[in-house]
Design a protein around this motif. Structure first.
Motif, mmCIF file in Angstrom:
data_model
loop_
_atom_site.group_PDB
_atom_site.id
_atom_site.type_symbol
_atom_site.label_atom_id
_atom_site.label_comp_id
_atom_site.label_asym_id
_atom_site.label_seq_id
_atom_site.Cartn_x
_atom_site.Cartn_y
_atom_site.Cartn_z
ATOM 1 N N ASP A 211 0.825 -1.211 0.000
ATOM 2 C CA ASP A 211 0.000 0.000 0.000
ATOM 3 C C ASP A 211 0.859 1.261 0.000
ATOM 4 N N ILE A 212 2.010 1.215 0.688
ATOM 5 C CA ILE A 212 2.921 2.360 0.654
ATOM 6 C C ILE A 212 3.392 2.586 -0.778
ATOM 7 N N LYS A 213 3.741 1.494 -1.456
ATOM 8 C CA LYS A 213 4.195 1.598 -2.849
ATOM 9 C C LYS A 213 3.088 2.145 -3.738
ATOM 10 N N GLU A 214 1.858 1.684 -3.535
ATOM 11 C CA GLU A 214 0.734 2.181 -4.331
ATOM 12 C C GLU A 214 0.497 3.665 -4.068
ATOM 13 N N CYS A 215 0.712 4.093 -2.830
ATOM 14 C CA CYS A 215 0.562 5.503 -2.480
ATOM 15 C C CYS A 215 1.572 6.345 -3.263
ATOM 16 N N VAL A 216 2.821 5.879 -3.331
ATOM 17 C CA VAL A 216 3.845 6.598 -4.093
ATOM 18 C C VAL A 216 3.504 6.585 -5.580
ATOM 19 N N LYS A 217 2.998 5.463 -6.083
ATOM 20 C CA LYS A 217 2.648 5.356 -7.505
ATOM 21 C C LYS A 217 1.591 6.367 -7.911
ATOM 22 N N LEU A 218 0.719 6.726 -6.980
ATOM 23 C CA LEU A 218 -0.320 7.718 -7.283
ATOM 24 C C LEU A 218 0.300 9.024 -7.758
ATOM 25 N N CYS A 219 1.513 9.300 -7.326
ATOM 26 C CA CYS A 219 2.173 10.557 -7.690
ATOM 27 C C CYS A 219 2.455 10.648 -9.186
ATOM 28 N N LEU A 220 2.452 9.513 -9.870
ATOM 29 C CA LEU A 220 2.655 9.527 -11.315
ATOM 30 C C LEU A 220 1.373 9.918 -12.052
ATOM 31 N N SER A 221 0.251 9.955 -11.333
ATOM 32 C CA SER A 221 -1.032 10.327 -11.938
ATOM 33 C C SER A 221 -1.359 11.802 -11.744
ATOM 34 N N LEU A 222 -0.485 12.535 -11.063
ATOM 35 C CA LEU A 222 -0.724 13.955 -10.841
ATOM 36 C C LEU A 222 -0.461 14.750 -12.119
ATOM 37 N N GLU A 223 -1.060 15.926 -12.186
ATOM 38 C CA GLU A 223 -0.704 16.849 -13.257
ATOM 39 C C GLU A 223 0.724 17.322 -12.994
ATOM 40 N N ILE A 224 1.609 17.111 -13.938
ATOM 41 C CA ILE A 224 3.025 17.371 -13.714
ATOM 42 C C ILE A 224 3.309 18.867 -13.729
ATOM 43 N N MET A 225 3.827 19.362 -12.629
ATOM 44 C CA MET A 225 4.176 20.773 -12.492
ATOM 45 C C MET A 225 5.675 20.988 -12.634
ATOM 46 N N GLU A 226 6.451 20.024 -12.169
ATOM 47 C CA GLU A 226 7.909 20.111 -12.203
ATOM 48 C C GLU A 226 8.456 19.024 -13.124
ATOM 49 N N ASP A 227 9.344 19.392 -14.034
ATOM 50 C CA ASP A 227 9.879 18.432 -14.998
ATOM 51 C C ASP A 227 10.574 17.255 -14.322
ATOM 52 N N SER A 228 11.165 17.494 -13.156
ATOM 53 C CA SER A 228 11.923 16.434 -12.482
ATOM 54 C C SER A 228 11.045 15.465 -11.702
ATOM 55 N N TRP A 229 9.750 15.787 -11.574
ATOM 56 C CA TRP A 229 8.882 15.018 -10.674
ATOM 57 C C TRP A 229 8.801 13.543 -11.058
ATOM 58 N N THR A 230 8.543 13.236 -12.315
ATOM 59 C CA THR A 230 8.363 11.849 -12.741
ATOM 60 C C THR A 230 9.614 11.026 -12.456
ATOM 61 N N GLY A 231 10.786 11.575 -12.780
ATOM 62 C CA GLY A 231 12.030 10.851 -12.530
ATOM 63 C C GLY A 231 12.259 10.590 -11.056
ATOM 64 N N VAL A 232 11.934 11.567 -10.211
ATOM 65 C CA VAL A 232 12.104 11.404 -8.766
ATOM 66 C C VAL A 232 11.186 10.301 -8.243
ATOM 67 N N ILE A 233 9.946 10.282 -8.702
ATOM 68 C CA ILE A 233 9.011 9.252 -8.241
ATOM 69 C C ILE A 233 9.431 7.875 -8.735
ATOM 70 N N GLU A 234 9.825 7.780 -9.982
ATOM 71 C CA GLU A 234 10.273 6.477 -10.512
ATOM 72 C C GLU A 234 11.499 5.979 -9.760
ATOM 73 N N ASN A 235 12.414 6.887 -9.428
ATOM 74 C CA ASN A 235 13.572 6.502 -8.624
ATOM 75 C C ASN A 235 13.153 6.032 -7.231
ATOM 76 N N THR A 236 12.167 6.714 -6.646
ATOM 77 C CA THR A 236 11.690 6.354 -5.312
ATOM 78 C C THR A 236 11.059 4.968 -5.308
ATOM 79 N N LEU A 237 10.370 4.607 -6.367
ATOM 80 C CA LEU A 237 9.754 3.277 -6.424
ATOM 81 C C LEU A 237 10.812 2.172 -6.358
ATOM 82 N N GLY A 238 12.062 2.493 -6.681
ATOM 83 C CA GLY A 238 13.124 1.498 -6.611
ATOM 84 C C GLY A 238 13.448 1.034 -5.204
#
Length: 356
Positions: A211-238
């Motif tokens: 569930d913690i992982k799914e919570c972090v994954k939700l961040c990939l569904s946000l409207e992207i405001m910062e160009d670095s956001w997707t990369g940071v979240i994908e790195n965090t899922l590691g």
């Protein structure tokens, strides 16, 4: 007569200007308020022509290479330099300060999306305190309900500042308390809202890593405001490839700095909980604080790991600034979480407690 409340560090804040590594004049659209618009239309000479050249039909400045066109090569403001600080747009003079008005109460604070403001929020290990003063301002509001919410918030602050409890138990406690408060509100029993916080037993609870992982994954569904956001979240899922070990080791590493998470939670509760005076939804405000803590903690683990298992105050600030810019500065993203709280099963109350 109204009351104004601010955190004690509020008046210490000063913009660091060109020394800022994450300049608020880069990548952000600068809205021009009506009063400033009239001033800029009347400025004469070459600088007046320059002002009007970059003003668009949406009453904002058109960015130039993703920068405010008046941010010079020293990262200083040419409007300030040429026509004075008093001629800056309201958004430029106020940011990162925020103001919330609840009837006779006006509250101000520093937004976490500014690195200099975030340093004030996180650098002190002393519990956050507030200052109040009387001033002549007041709007209409349900003052009786506001007083109830002020008591609820003080109870939550007391829990968050109770350093005899682990930070996770403090978060679970305020979620349970908010759940009880919301139940009374929903059933029109505001007069029966608990006046204090019960002791809740968490001894049998165990974190649900999926569930913690799914919570972090939700961040990939946000409207992207910062160009670095997707990369940071994908790195965090590691980190979830070896989550138990990494999480435990990080907990030991950060154990002397739990006050940073305390300050983070106090910030979110201070900034958002009293908004329930308008929509009667206390639980969503507390859930937003809790989910922000959960996500930021995972960002912290990932950055700590990426840094060779080191994590400085500067790292803390970078993570919180990034999260704030992505989530707090986009109402659609706040609304996204509000909807997830209603319909996503990982946020069912007891299940949510198990991902804290």
């Amino acid at each position: 007569m109204g009351i104004k409340r601010v955190p004690t560090y509020f008046n210490e804040f000063v913009c660091i200007g060109g020394a800022c590594e994450d300049n608020c004049c880069i990548g952000w659209e600068v809205d021009i308020d009506d009063e400033s618009l009239e001033v800029y239309k009347s400025v004469s000479g070459a600088f007046g022509d320059r002002l009007r050249r970059y003003m668009n039909d949406e009453n904002s400045f058109t960015l130039k290479n993703n920068r405010c066109p008046f941010l010079n090569d020293k990262n200083l403001c040419d409007i300030f330099i040429n026509i004075g600080e008093d001629k800056l747009c309201t958004v430029c003079t106020e940011y990162p300060r925020f103001t919330e008005i609840y009837g006779s109460l006006t509250e101000k604070g520093l937004g976490m999306s500014c690195e200099s403001a975030a340093e004030f929020i996180f650098k002190s290990d002393k519990t956050v305190s507030f200052e109040t003063e009387k001033f002549d301002y007041e709007e209409e509001c349900d003052e009786d309900f506001l007083r109830v919410l002020l008591n609820v918030r003080e109870n939550i602050f007391d829990v968050l500042k109770n350093r005899k409890m682990s930070i996770s138990d403090r978060v679970k406690t305020i979620l349970n308390y908010a759940y009880d408060v919301q139940d009374k509100i929903n059933n029109n029993n505001v007069d029966k809202i608990p006046q204090s916080v019960d002791n809740y037993d968490f001894s049998q609870s165990e974190k649900c890593i999926n569930d913690i992982k799914e919570c972090v994954k939700l961040c990939l569904s946000l409207e992207i405001m910062e160009d670095s956001w997707t990369g940071v979240i994908e790195n965090t899922l590691g980190i979830f490839d070896d989550y138990d070990n990494l999480s435990s080791e990080f907990d030991l590493y950060i154990s002397g700095r739990e006050y940073e998470y305390e300050n983070l939670l106090v910030y979110f509760i201070y900034r958002y909980l009293l908004k329930a005076v308008f929509d009667c939804d206390v639980l969503t405000k507390v859930r937003f604080a809790a989910v922000s803590y959960v996500i930021i903690r995972q960002l912290d683990i990932a950055r700590w790991l990426r840094n060779g298992k080191e994590f400085s105050l500067k790292d803390r600030i970078k993570n919180c600034v990034l999260y704030s810019k992505e989530v707090e500065h986009c109402q659609d993203n706040i609304d996204f979480f509000d909807e997830e709280f209603l319909f996503n099963p990982i946020f069912e109350h007891n299940r949510f407690l198990n991902l804290i």
